[in-house]
Design a protein around this motif. Structure first.
Motif, mmCIF file in Angstrom:
data_model
loop_
_atom_site.group_PDB
_atom_site.id
_atom_site.type_symbol
_atom_site.label_atom_id
_atom_site.label_comp_id
_atom_site.label_asym_id
_atom_site.label_seq_id
_atom_site.Cartn_x
_atom_site.Cartn_y
_atom_site.Cartn_z
ATOM 1 N N GLN A 123 0.833 -1.201 0.000
ATOM 2 C CA GLN A 123 0.000 0.000 0.000
ATOM 3 C C GLN A 123 0.871 1.255 0.000
ATOM 4 O O GLN A 123 1.993 1.255 0.491
ATOM 5 C CB GLN A 123 -0.936 0.021 1.210
ATOM 6 N N ALA A 126 -1.103 4.235 4.930
ATOM 7 C CA ALA A 126 -2.052 3.593 5.843
ATOM 8 C C ALA A 126 -2.467 4.597 6.898
ATOM 9 O O ALA A 126 -1.642 5.381 7.385
ATOM 10 C CB ALA A 126 -1.439 2.355 6.489
ATOM 11 N N VAL A 260 -4.644 -6.889 4.938
ATOM 12 C CA VAL A 260 -4.716 -5.748 4.024
ATOM 13 C C VAL A 260 -3.595 -5.796 2.996
ATOM 14 O O VAL A 260 -3.764 -5.336 1.865
ATOM 15 C CB VAL A 260 -4.703 -4.414 4.808
ATOM 16 N N VAL A 277 -4.601 2.068 2.733
ATOM 17 C CA VAL A 277 -5.243 1.235 3.731
ATOM 18 C C VAL A 277 -5.818 2.125 4.802
ATOM 19 O O VAL A 277 -5.113 2.986 5.354
ATOM 20 C CB VAL A 277 -4.251 0.211 4.347
#
Length: 284
Positions: A123, A126, A260, A277
């Motif tokens: 990702q 986050a 995730v 995320v």
């Protein structure tokens, strides 16, 4: 302790106090009396839609008058239209300084934690609204394991201002349950948390893009390495569906990040340019 009273009101974040009524062609005409406060007009005029801001505010006021808010943690009267009292709100462990890639709580502001420096996650960023600690660890399990939709709505109310400051994605994607676990539990806690959050932030909620294609063991019973192995190949993106360029994957709790991360990898492989995320709580 007196049982908390569930509320049914909805909410918005930083919306204008008024908004124009929908044009007649925006909704099919309906017969019957008009909703009080929604304006008057000829019998053929449509009633305002239930999601019209002015009507929603009117329904909120009626709901608060009929069912005054009650704190879900201690059963004292709530405040600010929420099922949470002032003392319990002050005790909540809102997230502070954290790693920008994995939301790991840090003692001081920093760009990246050591783990993300050594092995960057899939990702781009986050964000966590809370640290998973008391009393959130009493409130969140009610929504996750016991179907407490009032608790999910309250958490969404509390999360919305925190995520409103994050870079805005094109869609919010709740992490899905496998159909076998969904049948056993009867609801998807990530979806029930994401639904009012997306509504508050006026983000498209896309629970049609990501699928959990493999049933996995409960993550809570596994260590970090086993969690990563457990989630390999667990997610897939629906074929033939146009994908947004920037999405935020939403989950209730992030511990090691294995869930995730697996979801983000599946989305990246399918062609999503940026995956963020968002989680309700991050375990320290």
């Amino acid at each position: 302790m007196a049982a908390p009273v569930n509320q049914t009101s909805s909410f918005q974040v930083d919306k204008a106090a008024t908004a124009p009524a929908p044009a007649p062609e925006a909704a099919a005409p309906q017969s019957g009396s008009q909703v009080p406060g929604a304006g008057t007009g000829p019998a053929t005029s449509p009633r305002p839609r239930a999601n019209h801001p002015a009507l929603r505010r009117w329904l909120d006021r009626i709901g608060l008058a009929l069912w005054p808010p009650r704190c879900l943690l201690c059963a004292e009267p709530g405040e600010a239209g929420r099922d949470l009292c002032r003392a319990c709100h002050a005790a909540l462990p809102f997230a502070g300084p954290a790693c920008v890639r994995c939301a790991l709580p840090l003692p001081a502001p920093a760009e990246l934690c050591g783990a993300c420096l050594r092995r960057p996650p899939p990702q781009a960023s986050a964000h966590a609204a809370f640290v998973y600690a008391f009393p959130l660890d009493r409130l969140l399990p009610r929504a996750k394991f016991h179907g407490d939709l009032a608790g999910a709505r309250l958490l969404a109310q509390l999360m919305a201002p925190r995520f409103a400051a994050a870079e805005r994605p094109q869609a919010l994607l709740p992490v899905p349950l496998h159909r076998s676990r969904l049948r056993r539990r009867g609801y998807d806690q990530a979806l029930e948390l994401a639904r009012p959050l997306a509504r508050a932030l006026e983000l498209p909620l896309r629970d049609d893009l990501l699928r959990r294609v493999r049933a996995t063991a409960a993550q809570s019973r596994l260590d970090a390495a086993a969690r990563r192995r457990n989630l390999r190949g667990a997610f897939a993106v629906r074929a033939g569906v146009p994908l947004p360029a920037h999405v935020a994957v939403f989950d209730d709790v992030m511990t090691t990040g294995a869930t995730v991360h697996a979801a983000a990898r599946a989305l990246r492989r399918a062609g999503v340019a940026r995956v963020d995320v968002w989680v309700c709580a991050r375990a320290p």
